[in-house]
Design an enzyme around this catalytic site. Structure first.
Site, PDB file in Angstrom:
ATOM      1  N   VAL A 184      -4.606  -0.796  -1.395  1.00 47.76           N
ATOM      2  CA  VAL A 184      -4.704  -1.563  -2.664  1.00 47.76           C
ATOM      3  C   VAL A 184      -4.698  -2.326  -1.160  1.00 47.76           C
ATOM      4  CG1 VAL A 184      -2.073  -2.944  -2.918  1.00 47.76           C
ATOM      5  CG2 VAL A 184      -2.688  -0.096  -3.260  1.00 47.76           C
ATOM      6  N   GLY A 232       0.839  -1.067  -0.148  1.00 47.96           N
ATOM      7  CA  GLY A 232       0.004   0.177  -0.134  1.00 47.96           C
ATOM      8  C   GLY A 232       0.629   1.185  -0.077  1.00 47.96           C
ATOM      9  N   HIS A 233       2.060   0.908   0.596  1.00 44.16           N
ATOM     10  CA  HIS A 233       2.877   2.230   1.348  1.00 44.16           C
ATOM     11  C   HIS A 233       3.732   2.172  -0.662  1.00 44.16           C
ATOM     12  CE1 HIS A 233       2.566   1.164   5.326  1.00 44.16           C
ATOM     13  NE2 HIS A 233       2.238   2.399   5.344  1.00 44.16           N
TER      14      HIS A 233
END
Ligand code: PAF
Length: 280
Positions: free
Chosen positions: A178, A36-37
Site C-alpha cells: 500500500v 498497509g497492515h
C-alpha cells in the site's frame, strides 16, 4: 474483538472456532499499525472466517545498533484500528510467552543463502530472527492461512521457505504494497522521516519504476543497477543495495533470462532505513 496474551487461551479460542467450522487466518505484525497492515486484515477477511492479528515486537530480528528500544509500541491505538477493520482476536504475547527460555537461549531457525543476501547482508541475523518468531507464532496460533505484505518481499520468500522446509501445515498468502499518494510505500519506519525527507523518500518508488521501464526496454542489468544507485545517491540516500533479481529466489538474473523478476531497493534517509520493491 477478543484480546489474548496467553497461548493456552488463544489456542482454546482457535480450537472452538475450528470445531464450529471456521477457517482461521493469521496476520502477524509488530504493531504501530497503518493502512498497509489494515489492507492485510482486509485480505485475511476474504481468505477465512476468523481473523487473528498478532502484535509482538520481536527482539531477535533487530541488530544491536537497530531501533528495537525505540520501535513505537501503540497497543491501544492498534487494538482500536484492528477492531474497526473486523479483526476477531488480537494476540499480544509477552516476551516470556514467545521465548520461554529467553532470547539468548532460544532454539532458532536459520535460512541459509536466502536469509544472507540483500537485506540479510546488511542486517546479519535479521531473517533468522524473523523465521524463528514466525514459526513460533504459527505454532501458537495454528492458523489455516497466514498473510504477509509484499513490501517485505525477501521476508515473504523467507517465510515461504520456512513453511515448506519445516513442513508447517499453513498456507502463506501475500497482499500488495500500500502506497501513499507520492508512491512512498507505507511503513512503520516512515514516521522517522521529517517532512522534507518524506518528500524525497518518494524518489525510491520513482527509481523502481524507472528501473522497470529500463528492464522492459532491454537495458543491461548491471547498468540499470549502477545508474539507479547513482540517482538515489544524488537524491540524498545512502544506498544499501539496488538490485534486479529473479522473483522466485532472489538470485541474480542474466539479461535475457525468461521469467518473473523483482527490482528491490534498501536505502537510508535521515534516521530511516527504507525498503521497497516492484514485481515484474
Ligand atoms: O513484518 C513484520 O512486521 C515482522 O517482521 C513479522 C513478520 C511480524 C515478524 O516479527
Amino acid at each position: 474483538m477478543l484480546l489474548e496474551s496467553a497461548i493456552a487461551q488463544l489456542r482454546a479460542q482457535v480450537a472452538a472456532w475450528r470445531n464450529q467450522g471456521d477457517t482461521v487466518v493469521l496476520v502477524p505484525t509488530m504493531g504501530n499499525l497503518h493502512a498497509g497492515h489494515y489492507a492485510l486484515i482486509e485480505r485475511a477477511r476474504k481468505l477465512g472466517t476468523r481473523v487473528v492479528a498478532s502484535i509482538f515486537v520481536n527482539p531477535s530480528q533487530f541488530g544491536p545498533s537497530e531501533d528495537f528500544a525505540a520501535y513505537p509500541r501503540t497497543l491501544d491505538h492498534d487494538a482500536a484500528g484492528l477492531a474497526a477493520h473486523g479483526c476477531d482476536l488480537l494476540f499480544h504475547p509477552g516476551i516470556d510467552e514467545v521465548y520461554p527460555y529467553g532470547v539468548e537461549r532460544a532454539v532458532t531457525v536459520a535460512v541459509p543463502e536466502l536469509g544472507d543476501i540483500l537485506c540479510g547482508a546488511f542486517r546479519p541475523g535479521h531473517f533468522n530472527g524473523v523465521a524463528t518468531v514466525v514459526l513460533r507464532l504459527l505454532n501458537m496460533v495454528q492458523p489455516d492461512v497466514a498473510v504477509f505484505g509484499q513490501k517485505d518481499y525477501q521476508q515473504l520468500l523467507v517465510i515461504e521457505r520456512v513453511v515448506r522446509d519445516m513442513q508447517v501445515a499453513v498456507r502463506i498468502e501475500s497482499a500488495p504494497t500500500v502506497r501513499e499518494d507520492s508512491g512512498l510505500a507505507m511503513s512503520s519506519r516512515n514516521q522517522y522521516l521529517s517532512d522534507a525527507e518524506r518528500e524525497r523518500a518518494a524518489e525510491l518508488h520513482r527509481c523502481l519504476q524507472w528501473m522497470t521501464a529500463q528492464l522492459r526496454s532491454g537495458q543491461v542489468v548491471v547498468a540499470i543497477e549502477a545508474e539507479a544507485t547513482a540517482r538515489l545517491g544524488a537524491a540524498g540516500f545512502k544506498v544499501d543495495y539496488v538490485a534486479v533479481r529473479r522473483a522466485s529466489d532472489l538470485m541474480p538474473v542474466e539479461n535475457f533470462e525468461p521469467g518473473a523478476r523483482v527490482v528491490l531497493v534498501a536505502a537510508r534517509i535521515g534516521k530511516a532505513r527504507l525498503i521497497d520493491n516492484l514485481l515484474i
